[in-house]
Design a protein around this motif. Sequence first.
Motif, PDB file in Angstrom:
ATOM      1  N   UNK A  39       0.979  -1.246   0.041  1.00  0.00           N
ATOM      2  CA  UNK A  39      -0.021  -0.122  -0.020  1.00  0.00           C
ATOM      3  C   UNK A  39       0.866   1.219   0.010  1.00  0.00           C
ATOM      4  N   UNK A  40       1.948   1.074   0.773  1.00  0.00           N
ATOM      5  CA  UNK A  40       2.716   2.370   0.939  1.00  0.00           C
ATOM      6  C   UNK A  40       3.700   2.797  -0.491  1.00  0.00           C
ATOM      7  N   UNK A  41       3.925   1.692  -0.892  1.00  0.00           N
ATOM      8  CA  UNK A  41       4.753   1.781  -2.275  1.00  0.00           C
ATOM      9  C   UNK A  41       3.691   2.282  -3.377  1.00  0.00           C
ATOM     10  N   UNK A  42       2.604   1.359  -3.421  1.00  0.00           N
ATOM     11  CA  UNK A  42       1.767   1.942  -4.343  1.00  0.00           C
ATOM     12  C   UNK A  42       1.102   3.497  -4.179  1.00  0.00           C
ATOM     13  N   UNK A  43       1.057   4.177  -3.013  1.00  0.00           N
ATOM     14  CA  UNK A  43       0.481   5.447  -2.863  1.00  0.00           C
ATOM     15  C   UNK A  43       1.639   6.266  -2.624  1.00  0.00           C
ATOM     16  N   UNK A  44       2.960   5.841  -3.104  1.00  0.00           N
ATOM     17  CA  UNK A  44       4.273   6.790  -2.971  1.00  0.00           C
ATOM     18  C   UNK A  44       4.702   7.291  -1.633  1.00  0.00           C
ATOM     19  N   UNK A  45       4.646   6.456  -0.811  1.00  0.00           N
ATOM     20  CA  UNK A  45       4.898   6.979   0.672  1.00  0.00           C
ATOM     21  C   UNK A  45       6.374   6.673   0.801  1.00  0.00           C
ATOM     22  N   UNK A  46       7.221   7.671   1.609  1.00  0.00           N
ATOM     23  CA  UNK A  46       8.467   7.582   1.834  1.00  0.00           C
ATOM     24  C   UNK A  46       8.472   7.217   3.241  1.00  0.00           C
ATOM     25  N   UNK A  47       9.152   6.167   3.778  1.00  0.00           N
ATOM     26  CA  UNK A  47       9.441   5.848   5.107  1.00  0.00           C
ATOM     27  C   UNK A  47      10.481   6.668   5.566  1.00  0.00           C
ATOM     28  N   UNK A  48      10.358   7.298   6.509  1.00  0.00           N
ATOM     29  CA  UNK A  48      11.444   7.999   7.082  1.00  0.00           C
ATOM     30  C   UNK A  48      11.301   7.666   8.739  1.00  0.00           C
ATOM     31  N   UNK A  49      12.551   8.202   9.318  1.00  0.00           N
ATOM     32  CA  UNK A  49      12.781   7.761  10.826  1.00  0.00           C
ATOM     33  C   UNK A  49      12.712   9.216  11.574  1.00  0.00           C
ATOM     34  N   UNK A  50      12.640   9.147  12.971  1.00  0.00           N
ATOM     35  CA  UNK A  50      12.811  10.226  13.802  1.00  0.00           C
ATOM     36  C   UNK A  50      14.114  10.909  13.603  1.00  0.00           C
ATOM     37  N   UNK A  58      14.432  19.683   6.875  1.00  0.00           N
ATOM     38  CA  UNK A  58      13.829  20.221   5.652  1.00  0.00           C
ATOM     39  C   UNK A  58      13.048  18.998   5.092  1.00  0.00           C
ATOM     40  N   UNK A  59      13.315  17.784   5.417  1.00  0.00           N
ATOM     41  CA  UNK A  59      12.499  16.826   4.634  1.00  0.00           C
ATOM     42  C   UNK A  59      11.116  16.597   4.835  1.00  0.00           C
ATOM     43  N   UNK A  60      10.665  17.486   5.903  1.00  0.00           N
ATOM     44  CA  UNK A  60       9.389  17.736   6.193  1.00  0.00           C
ATOM     45  C   UNK A  60       8.666  18.593   5.262  1.00  0.00           C
ATOM     46  N   UNK A  61       9.620  19.404   4.550  1.00  0.00           N
ATOM     47  CA  UNK A  61       9.000  20.488   3.578  1.00  0.00           C
ATOM     48  C   UNK A  61       8.577  19.914   2.294  1.00  0.00           C
ATOM     49  N   UNK A  62       9.469  18.523   2.014  1.00  0.00           N
ATOM     50  CA  UNK A  62       9.435  18.052   0.649  1.00  0.00           C
ATOM     51  C   UNK A  62       7.651  17.778   0.572  1.00  0.00           C
TER      52      UNK A  62
END
Length: 246
Positions: A39-50, A58-62
């Motif tokens: 689901x995450x891949x198909x909906x173009x989610x990027x996995x990030x860590x704390x 600035x990753x949050x601005x993308x």
Amino acid sequence: MTKRIPPVVMLHHVSDDPSHESLKPYSISHQSFLQLLDYLEEHSYQTVTFADLVHNSSILMLKQKKVILSFDDCPKHLFAFALPELQKRKMKAVFYMPTAHIGGYNEWDAAEGREQVALMNETDLKELCRIGMEVGAHSHHHIRLKEADVSIVQNEVATSKKILEEITGETVCSFAYPFGSVPAGYQQILSSAGYSYASSIYHPFENEFALRRFIYHDGDTSETLYRKLSFFYKYFRKLTDPFKTY
Ligand SMILES: [Zn+2]
């Protein structure tokens, strides 16, 4: 500020071993895990860590949609299926370890009649860092911090951070409250100990030291995932999360 923090998924065990049935809903099947990652891949989610948020705010601005995958307790069997699947897809996750139980087992589950499973040892935690995962603290003894005296809470929070940093050589920037049990004075205690974020489960007032997480379980579908990952769900949780937390 916290409204920009991506949704945080709470996971524990990923296993098809029938003996892990007693750990449900905190144990999900391989198929459910694949459904989540697909689901995450198909909906173009990027996995990030704390750690990503700390080191590169600035990753949050993308624009790309983001999600944080978190695993509590660090069962060793994650190396058998979940971790290879994450690596295959170049996905990251945060792994929360209760440090008194490194190389031990989930005594708190076993005390409630659930299956006993082996937890990661020091070599495993180093390996998590080596492959780009974040290791976070989950207290030292895996106790309900809300029920503990402040000096005990301070010690649990500081000791677990110190031990993990000694093992991994990395700064530990995030914490997860065992049982989602958030102690009084948590913001002051966690920030004084040097943490940047802490994950809860339910909490009436979300902030960076009491981030809501949602449980993903075998009953979830692409429709429930869509809702749980949405901003609307976070807003809904604000209205429904119990004032009396665990
Ligand atoms: Zn736990």
